[in-house]
Structure formats: structure tokens, C-alpha cells
Design a protein around this motif. Structure first.
Motif, PDB file in Angstrom:
ATOM      1  N   ILE A  48       0.918  -1.249  -0.106  1.00 50.71           N
ATOM      2  CA  ILE A  48      -0.008  -0.032   0.166  1.00 50.71           C
ATOM      3  C   ILE A  48       0.846   1.177   0.175  1.00 50.71           C
ATOM      4  N   LEU A  49       0.805   2.048  -1.057  1.00 52.06           N
ATOM      5  CA  LEU A  49       1.778   3.332  -1.036  1.00 52.06           C
ATOM      6  C   LEU A  49       0.607   4.688  -1.195  1.00 52.06           C
ATOM      7  N   PRO A  50       0.624   5.173   0.159  1.00 52.39           N
ATOM      8  CA  PRO A  50      -0.128   6.342   0.424  1.00 52.39           C
ATOM      9  C   PRO A  50       0.597   7.694  -0.217  1.00 52.39           C
ATOM     10  N   TYR A  51      -0.467   8.368  -1.236  1.00 46.01           N
ATOM     11  CA  TYR A  51      -0.088   9.764  -1.726  1.00 46.01           C
ATOM     12  C   TYR A  51      -0.999  10.794  -0.954  1.00 46.01           C
ATOM     13  N   THR A  52      -0.925  11.787  -1.909  1.00 43.07           N
ATOM     14  CA  THR A  52      -1.789  13.127  -1.384  1.00 43.07           C
ATOM     15  C   THR A  52      -3.284  12.706  -2.044  1.00 43.07           C
ATOM     16  N   ASN A  53      -4.241  12.537  -1.127  1.00 46.01           N
ATOM     17  CA  ASN A  53      -5.666  12.263  -1.598  1.00 46.01           C
ATOM     18  C   ASN A  53      -5.939  11.028  -2.392  1.00 46.01           C
ATOM     19  N   ALA A  69      -7.185   4.026  -5.369  1.00 41.87           N
ATOM     20  CA  ALA A  69      -8.334   4.759  -4.813  1.00 41.87           C
ATOM     21  C   ALA A  69      -7.975   6.348  -4.556  1.00 41.87           C
ATOM     22  N   VAL A  70      -8.921   7.283  -5.269  1.00 38.64           N
ATOM     23  CA  VAL A  70      -8.821   8.654  -5.038  1.00 38.64           C
ATOM     24  C   VAL A  70     -10.110   9.280  -4.600  1.00 38.64           C
ATOM     25  N   THR A  71      -9.855  10.274  -3.711  1.00 38.40           N
ATOM     26  CA  THR A  71     -10.973  10.923  -3.176  1.00 38.40           C
ATOM     27  C   THR A  71     -11.174  12.189  -4.079  1.00 38.40           C
ATOM     28  N   ASP A 118      -7.790  14.455 -10.648  1.00 43.34           N
ATOM     29  CA  ASP A 118      -8.720  14.117  -9.568  1.00 43.34           C
ATOM     30  C   ASP A 118      -8.295  14.483  -8.032  1.00 43.34           C
ATOM     31  N   PRO A 119      -7.004  14.156  -7.673  1.00 49.10           N
ATOM     32  CA  PRO A 119      -6.622  14.463  -6.427  1.00 49.10           C
ATOM     33  C   PRO A 119      -6.188  15.948  -6.217  1.00 49.10           C
ATOM     34  N   VAL A 120      -6.307  16.884  -7.232  1.00 49.07           N
ATOM     35  CA  VAL A 120      -5.792  18.117  -7.111  1.00 49.07           C
ATOM     36  C   VAL A 120      -6.911  19.056  -6.450  1.00 49.07           C
ATOM     37  N   ALA A 128      -0.328  16.866  -4.577  1.00 47.09           N
ATOM     38  CA  ALA A 128      -1.365  15.947  -5.292  1.00 47.09           C
ATOM     39  C   ALA A 128      -0.934  15.681  -6.856  1.00 47.09           C
ATOM     40  N   ASP A 129      -0.792  16.901  -7.436  1.00 44.80           N
ATOM     41  CA  ASP A 129      -0.566  16.780  -8.823  1.00 44.80           C
ATOM     42  C   ASP A 129       0.666  16.081  -9.048  1.00 44.80           C
ATOM     43  N   GLN A 130       1.804  16.400  -8.564  1.00 39.68           N
ATOM     44  CA  GLN A 130       3.204  15.987  -8.440  1.00 39.68           C
ATOM     45  C   GLN A 130       2.982  14.329  -8.166  1.00 39.68           C
TER      46      GLN A 130
END
Length: 294
Positions: A48-53, A69-71, A118-120, A128-130
Motif C-alpha cells: 500500500i503506497l499512500p500519496y496525497t488524496n 483509490a482517489v477522493t 482528480d486528487p488536485v 497531489a498533482d506531482q
């Protein structure tokens, strides 16, 4: 044949430490618990790799994600300039990731799984973009730009606009369908199909709709298998076909991928009659999408 230039130098150095504070996907973003999709078979290793959003459920054995999975917060989206600065995730060995050589001097694109837009949103929109430009969030797709791919890339906008009538938040799960029979190329197996499940709240309950993108060659099964084998022997990319986008039952995604989708199959808003009469509906425009009514 498209030629992809070498990736530009990273605008910022990405280290394990710089990614340590990423919170990743929020499974209660919609107000009800919607867990990350994970393989139903506990013998399949994932990271599991968490990123921003968003988060990536990564399969090191395939060098690709099993699921993302993105919010999406439609009320707080921010316009951030695109950077195209693809990089490895330092939390995994580079040898376990499908990097730039997979996409070099061929017609394969680095297909975002979590779409860049989407996560921006929110205070960390630029980060999140990066984050979406990690190779762990990419999978090879043909660079043919046609109506099928336009539909696929625009689904989130369409779904968010629809869900906006009920709730301004959307959760989207996306990934490749990882088959053992996927054609080999440059040390990976290239997925022929991709899936997407969108979840949102409607009438106080969880709702979900599901889609499949198919880039299989437009040939008979035997002819396709022969073409794939010939390409593999020659070291060429697989002869992928034009994009076809389908709306499908959520349960079919679980069956195709072997993923545990938690409450999503039960939340499917595709009418039972439609699931029985035409479970896979070829989409030629957004008007072909069956969406629940309030």
C-alpha cells in the motif's frame, strides 16, 4: 511510431522521507466506510503506497498497481499546471516498477490510473498533482486517441457532475485487469483491460457504478494470440487495439480482478434488469451510461 523523450530532471528530489507524511486515501471520505480494494487471495503480495488524496495498491510481482483509490472534492478542485515529471517511488526498488524504458520508442503511453486532475484539491493540490506522476500510478496504454479513450478519460467529470446533484464528493477506484495471459513486453506483462468503479452518496446511501476499458486487438481470439506471440518473439509491443469502453456490473469487476471490493457490489445502482439483459453495455457517448435517478 511515437517517440517519448527522456523524462526531465525531477523538479524536487523525492525521497522516502519526503513521502513519509502522505496520508493517502481516506476510506471515510464519503461519510461511510469504503475500504481500499485488496486481492481476495491472501497469497498475492501487495504494497500500500499512500500519496496525497489517493493511494496505490501495488503488485511488485507485476510491477504495476492492482488498484488505486482517489477522493475527489468537486467543491475544492484547483487548477494546477501539468508537470509531466515522472519518477520512481523510492519506497520500492526501481526494479519492481515499470519505469521509462517500458514506454520508450514505441506507441505506449504512461496511462495515469489516478487521473492527474482528480486528487488536485485542497491545500496540498500541487503536491497531489506531482504525486500522480509516480510510475506506480501508471500503466501502458496505446496512444491512439479515439472516442473510446475520450469517454474513459472523461468519466470522472461526467460522474462528478451527476453525483453533484446529491453530494459534491466522489471516490474513484481504478486499475488494470492483471491476467496471467497478458502479453509480455520488456520485462512486464501489458494489461489488455482496465476497470473503474465510482462511488458516491445518493439518498443517504452508498451508490456505485462500474466500467471497463478494453484495448484488446480487434481480432479473433486465436488470431490475437498468434499476433501477441509474434510480437513477443520480435521484441515488439503487443498489437493492442482501439479503446472500447463498457458499463458493467460492479460484481463483474470483482470477478475479473480477484479483488475484494467490500460494500461496492452491493451498492451497484445499475438496475437489475439491465444487468441481466445487457450486463456489458458498449458506450459510444455519455448518453449511453445508465445512472440512478433520485
Amino acid at each position: 511510431m511515437a517517440t517519448h523523450p527522456d523524462p526531465p530532471p525531477n523538479a524536487e528530489t523525492v525521497t522516502r522521507e519526503s513521502l513519509a507524511n502522505r496520508k493517502g486515501y481516506n476510506d471515510r471520505f464519503l461519510g461511510t466506510a469504503v475500504p481500499l480494494p485488496v486481492p481476495a487471495d491472501p497469497g498475492i503480495e501487495t504494497v500500500i503506497l499512500p500519496y496525497t488524496n489517493f493511494s496505490v495498491v501495488f503488485r511488485p510481482d507485476r510491477k504495476l498497481a492492482a488498484a488505486t483509490a482517489v477522493t475527489i472534492d468537486g467543491a475544492n478542485l484547483i487548477d494546477v499546471p501539468r508537470n509531466d515529471d515522472w519518477r520512481f517511488d523510492p519506497r520500492l526498488p526501481e526494479a519492481q516498477q515499470a519505469g521509462h524504458p517500458i514506454y520508450q520508442d514505441n506507441p505506449l503511453d504512461k496511462g495515469h490510473l489516478v487521473r492527474r486532475l482528480d486528487p488536485v484539491w485542497g491545500t496540498e493540490a500541487s503536491t497531489a498533482d506531482q504525486d500522480t506522476f509516480h510510475y506506480t500510478n501508471a500503466a501502458p496504454q496505446m496512444d491512439i486517441f479515439n472516442q473510446g479513450k475520450q469517454l474513459w478519460q472523461g468519466l470522472e467529470n461526467f460522474l462528478l457532475e451527476h453525483a453533484e446533484n446529491f453530494h459534491r464528493k466522489l471516490t474513484v477506484f481504478t486499475g488494470p485487469v492483471l491476467e496471467d495471459s497478458d502479453p509480455p513486453y520488456r520485462g512486464i506483462k501489458v494489461p489488455l483491460r482496465f476497470w473503474k468503479v465510482a462511488a458516491f452518496m445518493q439518498d443517504g446511501g452508498l451508490a456505485a457504478t462500474a466500467y471497463v476499458l478494453d484495448q484488446s486487438p480487434d481480432l479473433t481470439k486465436d488470431a490475437a494470440a498468434q499476433a501477441m506471440a509474434e510480437a513477443a518473439r520480435a521484441g515488439d509491443p503487443p498489437p493492442l487495439g482501439a479503446f472500447r469502453t463498457f458499463q458493467v456490473p460492479v460484481l463483474d469487476i470483482a470477478d475479473l480482478t480477484g479483488l475484494d471490493l467490500g460494500p461496492l457490489p452491493a451498492a451497484d445502482r445499475l438496475p437489475t434488469g439491465v444487468r441481466t439483459a445487457r450486463p456489458w453495455t458498449l458506450l459510444e457517448s455519455y448518453n449511453d451510461i445508465t445512472m440512478p435517478t433520485p
